[in-house]
Every structure is written in structure tokens, then in C-alpha cells.
Design a protein around this motif. Sequence first.
Motif, mmCIF file in Angstrom:
data_model
loop_
_atom_site.group_PDB
_atom_site.id
_atom_site.type_symbol
_atom_site.label_atom_id
_atom_site.label_comp_id
_atom_site.label_asym_id
_atom_site.label_seq_id
_atom_site.Cartn_x
_atom_site.Cartn_y
_atom_site.Cartn_z
ATOM 1 N N PHE A 1 -4.482 -4.615 -11.527
ATOM 2 C CA PHE A 1 -4.453 -3.352 -12.251
ATOM 3 C C PHE A 1 -3.058 -2.744 -12.202
ATOM 4 O O PHE A 1 -2.196 -3.139 -11.388
ATOM 5 N N VAL A 2 -2.828 -1.774 -13.065
ATOM 6 C CA VAL A 2 -1.616 -0.976 -13.034
ATOM 7 C C VAL A 2 -1.959 0.410 -13.564
ATOM 8 O O VAL A 2 -2.808 0.555 -14.448
ATOM 9 N N GLU A 3 -1.334 1.433 -12.985
ATOM 10 C CA GLU A 3 -1.511 2.804 -13.444
ATOM 11 C C GLU A 3 -0.177 3.325 -13.982
ATOM 12 O O GLU A 3 0.838 3.278 -13.292
ATOM 13 N N ARG B 1 0.988 3.071 -9.550
ATOM 14 C CA ARG B 1 0.449 2.062 -8.635
ATOM 15 C C ARG B 1 0.197 0.781 -9.416
ATOM 16 O O ARG B 1 -0.023 0.802 -10.619
ATOM 17 N N PHE B 2 0.161 -0.341 -8.704
ATOM 18 C CA PHE B 2 -0.301 -1.602 -9.257
ATOM 19 C C PHE B 2 -0.782 -2.443 -8.087
ATOM 20 O O PHE B 2 -0.487 -2.149 -6.933
ATOM 21 N N GLY B 3 -1.556 -3.501 -8.384
ATOM 22 C CA GLY B 3 -1.979 -4.359 -7.285
ATOM 23 C C GLY B 3 -3.263 -5.093 -7.534
ATOM 24 O O GLY B 3 -3.583 -5.462 -8.678
ATOM 25 N N LEU B 4 -4.042 -5.297 -6.446
ATOM 26 C CA LEU B 4 -5.235 -6.126 -6.467
ATOM 27 C C LEU B 4 -6.494 -5.270 -6.414
ATOM 28 O O LEU B 4 -6.529 -4.229 -5.751
ATOM 29 N N PHE C 1 0.150 -1.202 -4.562
ATOM 30 C CA PHE C 1 1.582 -1.117 -4.322
ATOM 31 C C PHE C 1 2.077 0.164 -4.993
ATOM 32 O O PHE C 1 1.856 0.370 -6.182
ATOM 33 N N ASP C 2 2.727 1.009 -4.219
ATOM 34 C CA ASP C 2 3.133 2.335 -4.677
ATOM 35 C C ASP C 2 4.651 2.436 -4.581
ATOM 36 O O ASP C 2 5.196 2.818 -3.534
ATOM 37 N N PRO D 1 4.480 1.182 5.138
ATOM 38 C CA PRO D 1 5.706 1.282 4.351
ATOM 39 C C PRO D 1 6.080 -0.063 3.729
ATOM 40 O O PRO D 1 5.921 -1.113 4.359
ATOM 41 N N PHE D 2 6.582 -0.013 2.509
ATOM 42 C CA PHE D 2 7.044 -1.228 1.844
ATOM 43 C C PHE D 2 7.957 -0.834 0.695
ATOM 44 O O PHE D 2 7.518 -0.219 -0.273
#
Length: 476
Positions: A460-462, A364-367, A383-384, A415-416
Motif C-alpha cells: 500500500f501507499v498513502e 506511508r507505504f509498506g506491507l 515505512f514513514d 527509527p529508520f
Amino acid sequence: MSLFYTPDHAKVGDVIPFFDRRTGRFRNFYLKNWNPDAPRDQVRYGWHLMSDIHADAIEDTPVGIYGGTGSVIDVDGTYHLFYCVFDDKLHRQWIRHAVGDDLVHWKDVGEPFAPDESMYEPTDWRDPFVFLNEDEGCWWMLVAARRAGGGDRNGCVGLCVSDDLTHWRCEAPLYAPDLHQSAYECPDMFRIGDWWYLVFSNYTDGFATYYRMARSPRGPWLRPPLDTFDSRAFYAAKTGSDGTDRYIFGWNPTRGENSWDFDPAPEYCADYRTWNWGGSMVVHRLVQHADGTLGVAPAGDLPGVLGRADGATAVEPVPVQGDWRHDGDEWTGSGDGFAAALGCAMPATGYLAATLEYEGEPARFGLMLHADERLSDGYYLSFDPWHRRIEWRSGLRMHERGGQLFPYAVEMERPFAMEAGRRYRVELFVDGSAAVMYVDRDLAFGMRLYDRRPGRIGWFVEHGTVRVSDVSVLGL
């Protein structure tokens, strides 16, 4: 100043868009849902007429129409209003017709219009949408209905036709996929270029406003790969055009009235209360793609409202966890686990923009929104790429009680499809508890942030790498 209109002591229910060509402006109506604590001397039930669509300038006026959603048209100097009425004792619904010389004073004409019960169930016959079908040279009325006979998965969009707006005849359903148990609410139909679009909302199985597309007003109706306009926090949306752009008007529901007695104990926070009927008005501008599918962008009034404040401020991320490096205004974060950086304080009302790009296959990453410095509280817009979705996670998910409360893995999602190495422009408009994120001015994701605390924005990012650049914030 407000970005998403919420009436005092009330909620915006279904919006009935109407562009008045006499004045060259939208004069929309809406169903006003009063809060339980509203002062009794202020309560006026029924349809209300909006003075504008800009959330910072709206006044509304009751117009004496007591019933459900409908539509308004202007024909030969007379306004025509169609709406629905209910008899809960008889479990029946009817459609009514009113006329007026202005948009405030209305007179009912004719008798209530009931369905042909050989085609439709009389218990669901509401939300009439009337328009001139120029292809067939007659008036069409779309109705939220349920097809008669068969099983309970009979929700449909009913169809009636007329030559004079007075005498209507029922035809077979325009769209009846035998998929959902409830009527397809707030039907709407329009044409852009060579494509016809059918819009409706449904609250069984899913809870969203959907659309279908066809080359003919009779179908066959195609389901696009992404057939919704926003997240679960956007409902009963209908469209209206000013002759240049087409907009879709819906509501982001509030929470807290516990209308269905489903709410958890108070200590589990307001973010986990059930959704109300109605809330804050959200307006998107429709975007047509080359293949005919639709996206959404911010309506012109949101950037306009924000543009009247001071200019946006550039923000420099401050690393908190993981490996971060920067080159000019571009920051790259990575880690085998969780990497995060924080920015400025989260504005109560305002705008946040950033460009995001990922490498490889991060989980995942995002806000992060309203995040604290120890990363123990906050909201996550994730965002996955693996599951091809955007996911919303609110603060309690990070704690033990979140694990106790949620019997499911995903709180809210859309969905994206994403691509590594591509830059995505992310814009977030926030107004108190209501917020909407746009990606590339083509996809929307609405949400509520009730348990927000003083906190900061962040990224962030995982298990991967994310690149953050062109960050700016505007607080009002």
C-alpha cells in the motif's frame, strides 16, 4: 516445523549463549518460564540446556540451577557457571558460582557474592557476565546493578574484577548514565576489530536491548544513532560467537497472561493484551558497519530451515484501490489517498520477500498482512519517511474501537532513515503469531500477530507513489 523456538507449555526467557569449543557448536542455556496451564508432572524449574540453536530441532534439559540469568565459560577443562539468586523477604540479590565437568551437572562453590554497598544497591545485583579481559589480564564480571546514593535514576552496569574467578572486588560502575530507574539487565560485552561493545536491556522508560560502543573496554561509551537491535518485541538479548560470526539471542514476548492486570476487556482482541515475560527465541546475526555501528541480519538457520521446503513462488499483485500500473514484474501504485494491491494468501509459517521503492514524500507505504479484500482488517508494516521510522499497526486501529482504545498515535515503531529512489529489500519471516521483518539484511522489526484471520499479503501507499518488485512467498 518452527522458525522461532517456543517450548511446549512454556516460554523462552533469558538466553545464556555458550559456544562449546569442545564440540564446535552452540550449547545455550535459557530460563524456562512455564505457562499457568502446564502439566504439573512436566514442570522442571530453573536453567535448561538447549541441544541446538535451530528452532526446528531443539530439545532442552533441566540442569539443576535455580536462579536468574548468568554466564558460562570453559577454563582449563572445567566449566564455570555464574548466576544470581534472590531473597524477596530481605530484598537482596547475590551472585553464585558453580563448576562442572559437563554442561548438565553442576556444584556450587564458595559463598554467595554480595555487592560493596558503598557503590551498589543490594536490591539489584544480578545477571553476572564473566569474561577474560585480555587487555587488562584479569577476569571481568559485569553485573545488572543500581548505583548507590543519589536519586532513583541510578540503573547501571556494575563491574567486578578477579585474578582467579573466586575472589572478586567491586569497582566503580562501568556504565552509569543516571538515566533509568531499573538495573541494566543481562549485560554483555565483546570486541570486534577496534571496537568494544556493551549490550544491556532496560524496561523503564523504554523496553529494549541497547548497545554502546567504545575504543577501550573502560569507555568512554558512545551512544550510536540507532542504539537498539530490534523493536519492543525483543528483550534480554545476549550475544555469542562461533569464532566467525557473532549472534544475538533474545525473546519475542507472548501475550495473554495479564500478569500486571492491565489487559483491556476480552472483546478488544488478543493483540492488545499486555506482554508476558518470555516467549519465542529470536536470533539475529550481527553486522558491523564501516563506522563501527551494528546492524542485524537473519541468522543462518532461518533461511536454512526454509530452504528445505519447496522453492519460493513468485507473486503478482492484484490492484484493489488507487492507480496501479506494471512493467514486467514491477508494479507502481499511487494515489492522493490510499492505494493498495493484494497478493496471495498469507502463510501461517513461511517467508515473504519484496523490493520496495518510493517516490516523492508519501505519508506511508509498506506491507499489509492478513488483509481482507475490502481492506477492513489486517496488519500494517508502515515505512514513514517524514518521521524517519517504521511503524507497526494492528487491525483494531482501523476501526472505531481502535480510536477508543488507543490514547497514542503510534503503536510500535523503530527509527529508520529512508531515501526516495532507493530500493529496499524487505524480508518477513513468520511463524504462527511470531514474525520478524528484516530490511536490507541490516535492520530488524519483530512483532506478534494474534488476531490474524485468513487473509492475504499486500502492499500500500498513502498520498504518494510506491514501486513493488521481485515479490516471492514461501509457505511451509
